[in-house]
Design a protein around this motif. Sequence first.
Motif, PDB file in Angstrom:
ATOM      1  N   GLN A  28       8.549  91.584  25.109  1.00 33.01           N
ATOM      2  CA  GLN A  28       7.134  91.324  24.862  1.00 33.01           C
ATOM      3  C   GLN A  28       6.828  89.837  24.953  1.00 33.01           C
ATOM      4  N   LYS A  29       5.603  89.556  25.367  1.00 31.70           N
ATOM      5  CA  LYS A  29       5.101  88.187  25.456  1.00 31.70           C
ATOM      6  C   LYS A  29       3.812  88.114  24.641  1.00 31.70           C
ATOM      7  N   VAL A  30       3.588  86.951  24.040  1.00 28.71           N
ATOM      8  CA  VAL A  30       2.384  86.782  23.235  1.00 28.71           C
ATOM      9  C   VAL A  30       1.861  85.360  23.396  1.00 28.71           C
ATOM     10  N   ASP A  31       0.521  85.232  23.425  1.00 32.12           N
ATOM     11  CA  ASP A  31      -0.108  83.916  23.442  1.00 32.12           C
ATOM     12  C   ASP A  31       0.159  83.232  22.114  1.00 32.12           C
ATOM     13  N   LEU A  32       0.504  81.973  22.167  1.00 27.59           N
ATOM     14  CA  LEU A  32       0.741  81.237  20.936  1.00 27.59           C
ATOM     15  C   LEU A  32      -0.408  80.273  20.657  1.00 27.59           C
ATOM     16  N   THR A  33      -0.709  79.395  21.614  1.00 27.47           N
ATOM     17  CA  THR A  33      -1.737  78.392  21.371  1.00 27.47           C
ATOM     18  C   THR A  33      -3.147  78.932  21.605  1.00 27.47           C
ATOM     19  N   LYS A  34      -3.295  79.913  22.486  1.00 27.25           N
ATOM     20  CA  LYS A  34      -4.632  80.470  22.743  1.00 27.25           C
ATOM     21  C   LYS A  34      -5.166  81.203  21.512  1.00 27.25           C
ATOM     22  N   THR A  35      -4.281  81.945  20.833  1.00 25.78           N
ATOM     23  CA  THR A  35      -4.702  82.689  19.644  1.00 25.78           C
ATOM     24  C   THR A  35      -4.678  81.840  18.380  1.00 25.78           C
ATOM     25  N   ASN A  36      -4.135  80.616  18.484  1.00 27.12           N
ATOM     26  CA  ASN A  36      -4.097  79.682  17.357  1.00 27.12           C
ATOM     27  C   ASN A  36      -4.627  78.328  17.831  1.00 27.12           C
ATOM     28  N   PRO A  37      -5.945  78.211  18.060  1.00 33.87           N
ATOM     29  CA  PRO A  37      -6.510  76.972  18.600  1.00 33.87           C
ATOM     30  C   PRO A  37      -6.135  75.765  17.750  1.00 33.87           C
ATOM     31  N   GLY A  38      -5.785  74.677  18.423  1.00 36.87           N
ATOM     32  CA  GLY A  38      -5.434  73.443  17.729  1.00 36.87           C
ATOM     33  C   GLY A  38      -3.983  73.380  17.279  1.00 36.87           C
ATOM     34  N   LEU A  39      -3.226  74.448  17.515  1.00 34.31           N
ATOM     35  CA  LEU A  39      -1.824  74.449  17.117  1.00 34.31           C
ATOM     36  C   LEU A  39      -1.039  73.469  17.978  1.00 34.31           C
ATOM     37  N   VAL A  40      -0.386  72.517  17.341  1.00 35.29           N
ATOM     38  CA  VAL A  40       0.408  71.516  18.052  1.00 35.29           C
ATOM     39  C   VAL A  40       1.832  71.495  17.507  1.00 35.29           C
ATOM     40  N   GLN A  41       1.953  71.470  16.187  1.00 30.92           N
ATOM     41  CA  GLN A  41       3.267  71.433  15.548  1.00 30.92           C
ATOM     42  C   GLN A  41       3.701  72.859  15.232  1.00 30.92           C
TER      43      GLN A  41
END
Length: 193
Positions: free
Chosen positions: A9-22
């Motif tokens: 499985q693959k999942v969006d990380l930054t698209k579903t968590n806007p502003g996620l950097v760290q």
Amino acid sequence: MAVSLQKGQKVDLTKTNPGLVQIHVGLGWDTNKYDGGQGFDLDASVFLLNDAGKVLDDQHFIFFNNATSPDGSVVHSGDNRTGEGEGDDEVINIDLSKVAAGVQKISFAITIYDAQARNQNFGQVSNAYARVVNPANNEELLRYDLGEDFSIETAIVVGELYRNGGEWKFSAIGSGYKDGLAGLARDFGVNIG
């Protein structure tokens, strides 16, 4: 609530968590009862890969003896030689904003130190997992439990972060290697000679 992933499985990380950097990538495991007289020492490793799936150079192979990537984006928390206790056994800290432009994938692996000499493999390991945590609020964003699908393997590519356009995604890989760290290094273009 964390997304629970299955192999492949693959999942969006930054698209579903806007502003996620760290992010923190926590890797954990337990060892089954083993009477071989030697303890298990599992190690987390990280490979920063180009679009051909190879490290940019040997400094882009991150582990307990090379704890920080050249761009400072990936930092290994250190070696846990026993896996004792609750929670993550080893943690990789990542600043997505600092990842060099040439890095397309960040691959996470767990290997068994000196597995061949100690006659150890992942058939003797249980409860292995990878999880991605937002350190700003300690929220677990996703988790991948590897299950008990391994027997003779001495290394596992657990998962990878990869660029997709301007976003980062996570893929649950769960691919085992029977020739340990040497096999991983060879496939990812690291010179460990």
